[in-house]
Design an enzyme around this catalytic site. Structure first.
Site, short mmCIF file in Angstrom:
data_model
loop_
_atom_site.label_atom_id
_atom_site.label_comp_id
_atom_site.label_asym_id
_atom_site.label_seq_id
_atom_site.Cartn_x
_atom_site.Cartn_y
_atom_site.Cartn_z
N GLY A 1 38.53 28.62 39.58
CA GLY A 1 39.70 29.23 39.25
C GLY A 1 39.99 29.49 37.95
O GLY A 1 40.80 29.99 37.45
N ASP B 1 47.06 30.03 35.77
CA ASP B 1 46.60 30.94 34.65
C ASP B 1 45.30 30.89 34.28
O ASP B 1 44.90 31.72 33.18
CB ASP B 1 47.59 30.63 33.50
CG ASP B 1 47.38 28.94 33.13
OD1 ASP B 1 46.28 28.37 33.59
OD2 ASP B 1 48.26 28.33 32.52
N ARG C 1 30.90 23.07 29.41
CA ARG C 1 30.18 22.04 30.17
C ARG C 1 28.68 22.70 30.84
O ARG C 1 28.75 23.69 31.00
CB ARG C 1 31.00 21.41 31.24
CG ARG C 1 31.65 22.21 32.34
CD ARG C 1 32.64 21.53 33.25
NE ARG C 1 33.00 22.36 34.44
CZ ARG C 1 33.75 22.04 35.47
NH1 ARG C 1 34.04 20.89 35.46
NH2 ARG C 1 33.87 22.87 36.20
N ASP D 1 35.43 19.83 47.30
CA ASP D 1 35.18 20.88 46.34
C ASP D 1 34.78 20.45 44.98
O ASP D 1 34.49 21.21 43.83
CB ASP D 1 36.08 22.13 46.03
CG ASP D 1 37.44 21.37 45.73
OD1 ASP D 1 37.99 20.59 46.42
OD2 ASP D 1 37.95 22.06 44.74
#
Ligand code: AMP
Ligand code: MG
Length: 488
Positions: A89, A117, A168, A244
């Site tokens: 997301g 957002d 990352r 997840d």
């Protein structure tokens, strides 16, 4: 391996959203080294284009061109409940450099952003950066953090904050949720592609076996059983062990409301939003096991390629039942080392557990209690052992010290040699919440010096670093109750 599955059901092409007027907040030289990125004398990339790349403002640097950035689809269980499709997301997978996938977290809206957002705030980006690198230095499998790039762009959370992007690295960001995704779509062909991809690039030892998918399941269970034992051994609470957020490579991923325990409470909850304590410290091993049962369910169709339904379940169950055994072995081995024990004794588990019980009862500081054990000598007098001072329940720790001294005496091990070994397993410095908080508050005033100092200290967590002694201390009373929630 940069996620190679293509198609709407697996991922969506997603260019990062540009971040206005980006600036460096932090960079990790050792993570940079992983991808062959050269830093100049100010410890910044020699090629300034890296700032724009890691902010999400361009896709090209040096000879590298990321021509297919994506957000991937996954589904999963959140707080024990099936949550349906989730997906990246706010993380965008740029591609791969030298075997490391590079993701920009907070790089804007993706197809999977739902209500959010797609941004991350400076606060959470600094926490992820510092903790990823600190975990690596502790020897705990983790995704790595390369950089944090800041901006003055406003982001609304509980209050207004500013946006940041944390880049990352990991050999793969595949999660249990990726399996659950294709299983929930009842798309066995995609599930098979996913499993084969993982085997090919990350678990090649499963390839030429009789049951490659079962062996893959075994390998994932094993790496995550060991991972959670490591967390317990340093007093680390992840905070959101949803399926997840569980890596298929057994890495610590998705740093959010995590915390290292200061005053030890076996049922410590680090995530302010976790009212029921589902992800409390003592539940982490069980929850990891539960996540492996989610993976087992998702993998049934793979087993059913060659087996009946009952056989498939029996085979997966036969692997699952090893999880608690593997976990317990790893946990015992880690805690024996923490106590400086080389041999195995049938009473060791009792000895370890009674120390944890005494620590719980006295709310002793987790990190400094274990660190100070190395000061004890075989012929120490109980009354002279400083550790006693950390325990309100004196008689309990004295009884424990009595048993511990007897146990130390049962081993032919030199005190000094044991001390050196113990100080390489019990860190002096961990990322305590209050330390992160001080660094964050300074960074919010555009002073990144404390982030740099913490990064430096936590890069050598087992060294004494006398000039930074105060960073090893438990938080002062007014900073014991910093609350961390999912809002990041
Ligand atoms: P987390 O708790 O950070 O693992 O996030 C759970 C899910 O919410 C993931 O699918 C994230 O991608 C998504 N998510 C978290 N924060 C945001 C955000 N600011 N914008 C969009 N999606 C988000
Ligand atoms: Mg997540």
């Amino acid at each position: 391996m940069a996620y190679t599955l293509r198609g709407d059901d697996a991922c969506q092409p997603t260019p990062p959203t540009p971040l206005p007027l980006p600036y460096w907040v932090a960079i990790s030289p050792s993570a940079a080294n992983l991808i062959g990125l050269e830093l100049n004398s100010s410890k910044l990339p020699a090629d300034e284009a890296w700032l724009d790349l890691l902010a999400g403002n361009c896709l090209k640097v040096d000879q590298i061109h990321f021509d297919h950035p994506v957000a991937t689809a996954y589904s999963g269980h959140q707080f024990g409940v099936w949550a349906g499709q989730l997906g990246d997301g706010r993380a965008i997978l740029l591609g791969e450099i030298q075997g490391q996938e590079i993701q920009l977290k907070g790089a804007g809206i993706t197809h999977y952003s739902r209500m959010g957002d797609g941004r991350a705030v400076l606060r959470s980006s600094i926490r992820e950066f510092l903790c990823s690198e600190a975990m690596h230095s502790l020897g705990i499998p983790t995704s790595r953090a390369l950089s944090v790039i800041g901006s003055k762009q406003s982001v609304r959370r509980e209050k207004m904050e500013t946006a940041a992007v944390c880049s990352r690295l990991a050999p793969s960001f595949i999660r249990i949720g990726h399996f659950e995704h294709f299983a929930s779509l009842q798309n066995s062909a995609r599930l098979k592609e996913l499993a084969e991809m993982l085997i090919k690039y990350h678990y090649p030892q499963c390839l030429n076996t009789k049951e490659p998918f079962l062996e893959l399941f075994r390998a994932i269970c094993s790496s995550n059983a060991k991972l959670v034992a490591h967390w317990q051994a340093v007093g680390f609470c992840h905070g959101v062990l949803n399926s997840d957020n569980i890596s298929a490579l057994g890495l610590t991923i998705d740093y959010g409301p995590f915390g290292f325990i200061d005053q030890f409470q076996i049922d410590h909850i680090c995530n302010h939003s976790d009212h029921a304590g589902r992800y409390a410290y003592h539940r982490q091993p069980q929850i990891m096991y539960w996540n492996m049962t989610c993976l087992a369910s998702a993998m049934i169709p793979l087993m059913e390629i060659d087996h009946s339904e009952e056989e498939s379940q029996a085979l997966l169950n036969s692997v699952l039942k090893d999880f608690p055994i593997l976990y317990a072995q790893e946990w015992q081995q880690l805690f024996r080392s923490k106590l400086g024990l080389r041999s195995e004794d049938e009473n060791d588990v009792k000895l370890i557990e009674s120390l944890l019980q005494a620590m719980h009862n006295s709310k002793a500081d987790f990190t400094s209690t274990f660190r100070s054990l190395s000061e004890i000598k075989k012929d120490s007098k109980i009354q002279e052992i400083r550790l006693r001072d950390q325990f309100i329940h004196r008689e309990q720790i004295e009884q424990w010290l009595h048993d511990y001294l007897l146990r130390l005496q049962s081993e032919a091990r030199d005190d000094q040699e044991r001390k050196v070994a113990m100080n390489l397993t019990n860190p002096k410095y961990v990322l305590r919440n209050h330390l992160a908080q001080v660094a964050i508050e300074k960074a919010q005033q555009d002073d990144f010096s404390e982030v740099a100092i913490l990064f430096k200290i936590l890069s050598n967590p087992f060294d004494e670093q006398a000039q930074y002694e105060s960073y090893s201390h438990p938080p002062p009373p007014e900073m014991q109750t910093i609350e961390v929630s999912c809002s990041s």
